[in-house]
Scaffold this motif. Structure first.
Motif, short mmCIF file in Angstrom:
data_model
loop_
_atom_site.label_atom_id
_atom_site.label_comp_id
_atom_site.label_asym_id
_atom_site.label_seq_id
_atom_site.Cartn_x
_atom_site.Cartn_y
_atom_site.Cartn_z
N ASP A 87 0.86 -1.18 0.00
CA ASP A 87 0.00 0.00 0.00
C ASP A 87 0.91 1.23 0.00
O ASP A 87 1.33 1.73 1.04
CB ASP A 87 -0.90 -0.06 1.25
N SER A 88 1.19 1.75 -1.20
CA SER A 88 2.22 2.79 -1.31
C SER A 88 1.80 4.08 -0.60
O SER A 88 2.65 4.77 -0.03
CB SER A 88 2.58 3.06 -2.77
N GLU A 89 0.50 4.38 -0.60
CA GLU A 89 0.07 5.62 0.08
C GLU A 89 0.28 5.51 1.59
O GLU A 89 0.75 6.45 2.23
CB GLU A 89 -1.40 5.90 -0.22
N GLU A 92 3.93 5.89 2.32
CA GLU A 92 4.37 7.30 2.27
C GLU A 92 3.95 8.06 3.51
O GLU A 92 4.72 8.84 4.06
CB GLU A 92 3.81 7.97 1.01
N ARG A 93 2.74 7.80 3.98
CA ARG A 93 2.24 8.49 5.18
C ARG A 93 3.16 8.19 6.37
O ARG A 93 3.51 9.07 7.15
CB ARG A 93 0.81 8.04 5.51
N GLU A 96 6.38 10.07 6.02
CA GLU A 96 6.20 11.52 6.20
C GLU A 96 5.96 11.87 7.66
O GLU A 96 6.25 12.98 8.11
CB GLU A 96 4.99 12.01 5.38
N THR A 136 9.88 4.39 -1.68
CA THR A 136 9.39 5.29 -0.64
C THR A 136 10.56 5.81 0.19
O THR A 136 10.62 6.99 0.55
CB THR A 136 8.36 4.57 0.26
#
Ligand code: NAD
Length: 343
Positions: A87-89, A92-93, A96, A136
Motif C-alpha cells: 500500500d504505497s500511500e 508514504e504516510r 512523512e 518510498t
C-alpha cells in the motif's frame, strides 16, 4: 534514541528484533499486515511478550482485535502500523509522519513449498513490495536499510560452507528467486541513490515464537499430539540451524555497521556454521520433549536443498558476529517456550 521501521515486525524474527531495539531505548515502528501466512493471533502474541489479554484472545474479528491491540502495545516507544507493504500511500504516510533513521525489512511471504504453490503472490509481496519500500525510502531521503535474504539463494551450491562470494544464479524455488531479486534491487538503489544496505542471508532460524509452519515447531506440535510427522527423504538432509537471539545480535551488528559507515552495500551470511541432519533434529526434539516421534516417510520434496551451511567469516570480520547458542540449548529453550505458551 533512534527510530527504526521494522517491516514484518510482528513476525517471528521481527518481534524479537523489536524487543531488542526497545530494550536499548530506541523507538520502533512495526509495519505488519498480519498476513494470512499463519494465525494473526500468534503474531499479536509475538509483540505482547507479557501474554495476550483474554479480552483480545476472545475476539474473533481480526480488524477489531488489531484495533484493540494498538491500545495495549509493549511500550510508548512502540508504534504499530497494520498496513500492507504494497500500500504505497500508507507507506508514504508513515515515512512523512516521522524521521526514520533506518529500515529493517523483514516482511515477506516465507516458505519454499508455499512459493511453488503461489508464485505470483510471492513475487508481488516479496519483490514488488520491496521495490515499493525502496522507492518510498528514496523519496523520503532514508538512506540506511537492512534486508532479509535467505540461505535458499545458494540453491544446489556444492561448495560447503556457503560463502557470499559463491555464484548464486541458480535459485531452485520461487522463494529463493524473490530473495535474490531483493538483493539485486538493494544493489541498484545503492548504486543509483546511495542507499546503504546489508542483505542478510538467514539460515533456518529457530527458537521461541518460531513460525508454526517451520519444521522444528511443526514437528514439536505433532510429536506432542502423538501424530505422524512428515519425514521427507532419508533423514540425511542437513540444515544450519541458527538460534533467533544470535540472528538478532547479527541484525543489531549489521545495523550498527550501516549506520556508522558511508557507501555500504554488503551481502552477509548470518548462520551458525554447524549443520544438523533431519534425523538429529528429530532426535533432539524427542529428548527435549521426552517423547518418541512417529515418522511418516515421504520422498524428498522439489525445491528442498540437500544441505545449508554458512561461512560466517565475513560477518565475523565486518560486524563481530559470533553465534553463541548450541543446538541442544536452543532446542531446550524452544521446547520450554512451546510448553509454556498460553494456548
Ligand atoms: P514471519 O512470517 O514470522 O514474519 C514475516 C512478517 O511479515 C509476518 O508477521 C507477516 O504478517 C508480515 N508480512 C507478510 N506480508 C506482508 C505484507 N504484504 N505487508 C506487511 N507485512 C507483511 O517470518 P520470519 O521467519 O520472521 O522471517 C522474517 C524474514 O526473514 C522474512 O523475510 C523471511 O523470508 C526471512 N528468512 C527467515 C528465515 C527463517 O528461518 N525464519 C530464514 C531465511 C530468511
Amino acid at each position: 534514541m533512534s527510530t527504526y521501521l521494522v517491516t514484518g515486525g510482528a513476525g517471528f524474527i521481527g518481534s524479537h528484533l523489536g524487543d531488542s531495539l526497545l530494550a536499548s531505548g530506541h523507538r520502533v515502528i512495526c509495519l505488519d499486515s498480519f498476513s494470512d501466512s499463519y494465525d494473526y493471533r500468534v503474531k499479536m502474541r509475538n509483540i505482547l511478550p507479557g501474554g495476550l489479554p483474554d479480552s483480545l484472545a476472545a475476539l474473533s474479528d481480526k480488524e477489531e482485535a488489531l484495533a484493540k491491540l494498538k491500545r495495549s502495545l509493549p511500550s510508548e516507544r512502540y508504534r504499530l502500523e497494520t498496513v500492507d507493504l504494497r500500500d504505497s500511500e500508507a507507506l508514504e504516510r508513515i515515512f512523512e509522519s516521522e524521521c526514520i533513521d533506518a529500515v529493517i525489512h523483514l516482511a515477506a511471504l516465507p516458505g519454499v513449498r508455499a512459493s511453488i504453490e503461489q508464485p505470483l503472490l510471492f513475487d508481488d509481496v516479496n519483490v514488488r513490495g520491496t521495490l515499493l519500500l525502496l522507492e518510498t525510502m528514496r523519496k523520503a531521503g532514508v538512506r540506511k536499510w537492512l534486508c532479509a535474504s535467505s540461505s535458499s539463494v545458494y540453491g544446489h551450491n556444492e561448495k560447503v560452507p556457503f560463502s557470499e562470494s559463491d555464484p548464486v544464479d541458480t535459485p531452485i524455488s520461487l522463494y529463493a528467486a524473490t530473495k535474490k531479486s531483493c538483493e539485486l534491487m538493494g544493489y541498484t538503489y545503492y548504486h543509483l541513490y546511495g542507499i546503504d544496505g546489508m542483505m542478510l542471508r538467514f539460515f533456518t532460524v529457530y527458537g521461541p515464537r518460531q513460525r508454526p509452519d517451520l519444521a522444528i515447531h511443526k514437528f514439536a506440535r505433532l510429536i506432542d499430539q502423538d501424530r505422524e510427522i512428515p519425514f521427507y527423504g532419508d533423514g540425511t538432509t542437513k540444515r544450519d540451524y541458527t538460534y533467533v537471539e544470535d540472528v538478532v545480535a547479527g541484525i543489531r551488528g549489521a545495523l550498527d555497521y550501516v549506520e556508522k559507515h558511508e557507501s555500504v552495500y554488503e551481502v552477509l551470511n548470518l548462520g551458525n556454521s554447524r549443520t544438523v541432519s533431519l534425523t538429529e533434529m528429530v532426535d533432539g526434539l524427542e529428548s527435549a520433549l521426552g517423547k518418541k516421534a512417529i515418522l511418516q516417510r515421504l520422498p524428498a520434496q522439489p525445491g528442498d536443498m540437500e544441505m545449508t551451511c554458512a561461512d560466517i567469516g565475513k560477518a565475523r570480520r565486518l560486524i563481530g558476529y559470533e553465534p553463541r547458542t548450541s543446538f541442544e540449548e536452543g532446542i531446550r529453550n524452544f521446547v520450554r517456550w512451546y510448553g509454556g505458551r498460553s494456548s
